[in-house]
Design an enzyme around this catalytic site. Structure first.
Site, PDB file in Angstrom:
ATOM      1  N   ASP A   1       0.870  -1.194   0.000  1.00 19.21           N
ATOM      2  CA  ASP A   1       0.000   0.000   0.000  1.00 19.21           C
ATOM      3  C   ASP A   1       0.892   1.226   0.000  1.00 19.21           C
ATOM      4  O   ASP A   1       2.131   1.116  -0.006  1.00 19.21           O
ATOM      5  CB  ASP A   1      -0.945  -0.020   1.229  1.00 19.21           C
TER       6      ASP A   1
ATOM      7  N   HIS B   1     -12.706  -0.345  -7.945  1.00 21.89           N
ATOM      8  CA  HIS B   1     -13.862   0.557  -7.930  1.00 21.89           C
ATOM      9  C   HIS B   1     -13.509   1.977  -7.461  1.00 21.89           C
ATOM     10  O   HIS B   1     -14.328   2.871  -7.543  1.00 21.89           O
ATOM     11  CB  HIS B   1     -15.052  -0.042  -7.148  1.00 21.89           C
TER      12      HIS B   1
HETATM   13  C1  LIG Z   1     -10.756   1.403  -0.618  1.00 22.23           C
HETATM   14  S1  LIG Z   1      -9.234   1.101   0.146  1.00 22.23           S
HETATM   15  C2  LIG Z   1      -9.229  -0.671   0.172  1.00 22.23           C
HETATM   16  C3  LIG Z   1      -8.332  -1.223   1.240  1.00 22.23           C
HETATM   17  C4  LIG Z   1      -8.350  -2.763   1.324  1.00 22.23           C
HETATM   18  N1  LIG Z   1      -8.007  -3.413   0.085  1.00 22.23           N
HETATM   19  C5  LIG Z   1      -9.704  -3.226   1.809  1.00 22.23           C
HETATM   20  O1  LIG Z   1     -10.485  -3.723   1.036  1.00 22.23           O
HETATM   21  O2  LIG Z   1      -9.960  -3.058   3.005  1.00 22.23           O
HETATM   22  C6  LIG Z   1      -8.086   1.500  -1.127  1.00 22.23           C
HETATM   23  C7  LIG Z   1      -6.630   1.316  -0.726  1.00 22.23           C
HETATM   24  O3  LIG Z   1      -5.800   1.619  -1.859  1.00 22.23           O
HETATM   25  C8  LIG Z   1      -4.655   2.291  -1.392  1.00 22.23           C
HETATM   26  N2  LIG Z   1      -4.035   3.040  -2.495  1.00 22.23           N
HETATM   27  C9  LIG Z   1      -4.503   4.181  -3.096  1.00 22.23           C
HETATM   28  N3  LIG Z   1      -3.658   4.573  -4.069  1.00 22.23           N
HETATM   29  C10 LIG Z   1      -2.645   3.658  -4.088  1.00 22.23           C
HETATM   30  C11 LIG Z   1      -1.451   3.541  -4.870  1.00 22.23           C
HETATM   31  N4  LIG Z   1      -1.174   4.436  -5.822  1.00 22.23           N
HETATM   32  N5  LIG Z   1      -0.634   2.493  -4.631  1.00 22.23           N
HETATM   33  C12 LIG Z   1      -0.912   1.590  -3.648  1.00 22.23           C
HETATM   34  N6  LIG Z   1      -2.025   1.650  -2.874  1.00 22.23           N
HETATM   35  C13 LIG Z   1      -2.881   2.690  -3.090  1.00 22.23           C
HETATM   36  C14 LIG Z   1      -5.206   3.196  -0.302  1.00 22.23           C
HETATM   37  O4  LIG Z   1      -4.210   3.679   0.549  1.00 22.23           O
HETATM   38  C15 LIG Z   1      -6.207   2.250   0.376  1.00 22.23           C
HETATM   39  O5  LIG Z   1      -5.606   1.514   1.418  1.00 22.23           O
END
Ligand SMILES: C[S@@+](CC[C@H](N)C(=O)[O-])C[C@H]1O[C@@H](n2cnc3c(N)ncnc32)[C@H](O)[C@@H]1O
Length: 360
Positions: A227, A265
């Site tokens: 992440d 999404h």
């Molecule tokens: C909606 S959350 C989902 C978290 C987890 N997968 C869950 O279902 O509980 C989206 C995740 O994507 C991560 N994220 C956003 N942009 C990212 C990037 N460029 N690279 C890696 N992770 C990213 C955010 O920090 C967040 O933890």
């Protein structure tokens, strides 16, 4: 059938607008109950029946306002969040007392004992003013093509989280709490799929709760939780998991399979294709796979979770840049463009589907 011009139908239309206009009262009353831990209080009395005074006695305040509390409870009872029965105290005839109880809905709002699977952190997150303010920007977004969260806060949600540790914690807790519920259904519905994997990278895995749950059931898997650095910085250690900070638009750590829950999404089609292409580089061409756990939109469907789909779609519109829920055809398009010509769709017993996609 009643004509839409009948006075009765017109009046019913007006009543409907009154209810819709104040639909936010439902979520605000729910949030209040979660903040005051009313489900936990009733649960501590064996799930009820309990009096208002018993509930109030457990609220940590010198003299909680019971008339306010009664009105909040009345709406929540009407919404089936709590049950209520009327009784006459001491056999008297003058006033009736309401006794409250837990319902199958309020069981999902516990935060203390019995709360292993709880939606309470998500209720607190989604109804926080930080995440509510973008909802006020929809009409401006339609007029200008802007992004609601950016209009409300002047930056993207992930940059806001990076700069604001309290929001970062609120968001990660909301995600982690929900994950425990959803991953249980994913593990159950995709047993054979996980058994054949030696290593798995969870892309956008938050603080690692999802992967930890998967690895508990499949301890032979070597896990990488990936992440953004500010999220990884707050992630606790989990057995069998290495945390890696980075940007999925740059590069994704290598593993036999990539898992992504609630990631696609958050993004528009072009960004999804970029992420999927990086996933493809991270896995072996032969026998590698991407496991997408996400929502499948069925706007006309009458399944248990179909109605929430159109709402979740607006949640994505409020909080993400380009994020949206997708129907099966939209999924097919982005998965194929991302370099995965072969895929299977598996329904789980939660609101999520699994799309298992192969590079060959
Ligand atoms: C909606 S959350 C989902 C978290 C987890 N997968 C869950 O279902 O509980 C989206 C995740 O994507 C991560 N994220 C956003 N942009 C990212 C990037 N460029 N690279 C890696 N992770 C990213 C955010 O920090 C967040 O933890």
């Amino acid at each position: 059938m009643e004509s839409p011009d009948e006075p009765e139908a017109i009046l019913r239309g007006q009543a409907h607008i009154w209810r819709q206009m104040f639909a936010f009262a439902d979520s605000m009353a729910l949030k209040c109950a979660v903040e005051l831990r009313i489900p936990d209080i009733i649960h501590s009395y064996g799930g009820g029946p309990v009096t208002l005074a018993q509930i109030a006695s457990r609220i940590p305040a010198p003299s909680p306002g019971t008339t306010y509390l009664a009105r909040i409870m009345r709406l929540l009872v009407r919404n089936n969040i709590f049950s209520a029965q009327r009784c006459q105290p001491d056999g008297g005839h003058e006033s009736q007392e309401t006794l409250y109880g837990i319902t199958p809905s309020s069981r999902w709002l516990l935060q203390g004992p019995g709360s292993e699977l709880s939606l309470a952190p998500l209720v607190l997150m989604e109804n926080h003013p930080w995440l509510m303010s973008p909802w006020h920007c929809f009409s401006d977004c339609i007029k200008t093509g802007g992004v609601a969260f950016e209009m409300a806060h002047g930056c993207k949600i992930w940059d806001f989280a990076s700069a604001n540790p309290e929001f970062n914690r609120l968001f990660n807790d909301g995600m982690a709490g929900t994950s425990k519920i959803l991953v249980r259904a994913i593990v159950e519905g995709y047993k054979a799929g996980f058994k054949s994997i030696g290593s798995l990278v969870d892309v956008g895995g938050g603080i690692g709760v999802t992967l930890a749950t998967i690895i508990k059931s499949f301890p032979h898997i070597q896990g990488i939780n990936f992440d953004l650095p500010h999220v990884i910085a707050t992630a606790p250690a989990h057995d069998g998991i290495t945390h890696v900070g980075g940007d999925m638009f740059e590069t994704i750590p290598h593993a036999e399979a990539v898992f992504m829950k609630g990631i696609m999404h958050d993004w528009g089609n072009e960004d999804c294709v970029k992420i999927l292409r990086n996933c493809r580089k991270a896995i072996p061409e032969k026998n590698g796979k991407v496991i997408i756990a996400d929502f499948m939109l069925k706007p006309e469907g009458n399944g248990m979770f179909d109605e929430i789909g159109t709402v979740l779609d607006l949640v994505m519109m409020a909080h993400c840049s380009g994020g949206k829920e997708r129907d099966e055809l939209e999924w097919k398009n982005i998965v194929e463009k991302g370099g995965f010509p072969r895929y299977n769709i598996i329904k789980t017993s939660s609101l999520l589907f699994i799309i298992e996609a192969y590079p060959l």
